[in-house]
Structures are given as structure tokens and as C-alpha cells.
Write a protein that holds these residues in place. Sequence first.
Motif: not given
Length: 309
Positions: A72-74, A101-103, A252-254, A297-298
Amino acid sequence: MKHIFKKGIIGLACLFSFNAMAENYTIGTGSQSGTYYPLGGILAKIWSENIDDFDMRAEVTAASVENTIKVASKKQLAGIAMGNVVLQASEGVKPFPRKMDVAPLFALYPNVVQFIVAADSDINSIQDLKGKKISLGAPGSGTRVSSTNILAALGITDKDIEAQSLNYTATTSAIAAGQIDAGAIVGSVGVGAITELAFTNKIRILSFTPEELKAVTASNASYQSIDVPAESYKNVAAFSAPAVWNILVVNKNMDTDLAYQMTKVAFENMDKINQVISVTRFTTVENMNKLQGVALHPGSLKYFKEKTQ
């Protein structure tokens, strides 16, 4: 001329910076005596060999909670975690201070909640754990979260037991030495730490009653009941226990293309992975979306739809 030279230097600096960043990719795993570490190692190898400008290594961690926070914290590109932990992270439920922010990239295999005792122990049921010295798992681990939550669902709190915070290796060593009465390991059937203990010591794994299993699944939908056959460990009888799916978790923003590539490459090489980690026979496209409550994740969802629609 100076301007051109400067541009060239900047270009090289950017190139080196990108390569250095690629070399620093990590996948968070767990204890070296568990399944997460070798699985993370083979995934890192497969991705590094098949994705351009991608270099990854497996990192030993305290497992689920730590991996989820680092993703989540990259601080990690990917991590392996229990599904219930990922669900709690996405909802901002304790032990997480806020929504993370995880997926899921995809589901891996089910982990079984295994309470281990010496074969001659007077502990014969989950309720017998009251008043005993028990390892509930290392701080920051999915074992710790799961064992605590499951006992709480059955009316057993930290006040009812003498809780210890040991990782897999320390837990099995303490059981062998008679330093604790019981220990929880939440891992795949055949997990190395218990397999090794069973070869050198006579042990039992406690079986949950049907009523206890119903109470656990009612308290958290990410758990399901599983029946483990006899001799899954040397001289250990069959037992029933709750199980929760392990998840390959990413931010989740990967980048969507990278998530798609990682998913595609993993499944195209799943036969090789199966040869190293047999429990990945459960890691199929059909099982990708086993964790309900958190969307894929998309990038991995795109792969899932390509293969199932």
C-alpha cells in the motif's frame, strides 16, 4: 555542444535510474520455513526472466500484515497475504489504521488454521486451549490476525490464554522443547514447518467441531471449512479446520499494463511453478477471484475476462 552533452548525461542518468528501480522490485513473502517464501522466489524468477526491464527478488518478512502495508505504501511491488487481511486492509479495519490502497492480482491457494499440540497433550479441543501458553503467530503476520480472530469468534480472548508471539520456526521449536502448550500455524496443508516437526516429534492438530466452524465462518465470510485427510503429516489424524485463501496483493494504483503482464506471465508458466510449489495446483484462472469483497486489479481483471468470457 555543451547542451547536447548535458542532454546525453541526463538521458543516461534516467536510464540508470530506471534500471536501478527495476532491480529494486521486491515481493514480500514470510518466514523461510513457510510456503510464502519459496512461492515468492519462483514468482520473482519467472517474472524477471519473462518481463522486459523487470528484476525482482523475494524478501523475508513478517508476512501478511507487513506485506499489505508495504504494498500500500509502495515499498514492495507485490506481496503474499491472507485474504482476510487484504479484506481488512481495504476496509480500514484493525490492525490497519485506515483504508489501504490494495487490490488482489489473483488468488493463490487456501491456508488452513492449524493448532498444533504434542501427541500426549491434555489439550483435545479448541476450548481446552483456555488457560494454556499458546503461540498465536508473529506480530504483523496473517497467522496472528487469523488465530486471534478465530479464537475470539469462539469466545476465547487474550485474557483466557497466555499468548506468545512466535513465527513458524520458533513455534515448532517451542512445541518440540515443551516450552509452550500449543501453537498456531496458518499455512498450506503440508507446510514445511509442521512437516519437519512431525518427522521428529509426535504431534496432533486440533479439529474444530461443526458448530465451531459455523461460528467462525459466520464471523468472517473469508473463511471456509476444510477437511484435511489423515497422514497429511506423518502420523497425524484427519482434522477439520477453517481455511482462508492466500492472495497475491498489489497496490490498486499499479500500472495496468504491468499488472496484466505479471498475471499473464504467471499463468503461462504455472506448470513450472506447480513443479516447485505443489499447492499452486489451486492457482487457476477460475480461482483468481476467490476473495469476495475486494475487486481484482484492473490489469488482472482484463486477463481474467480474456480467459473466461
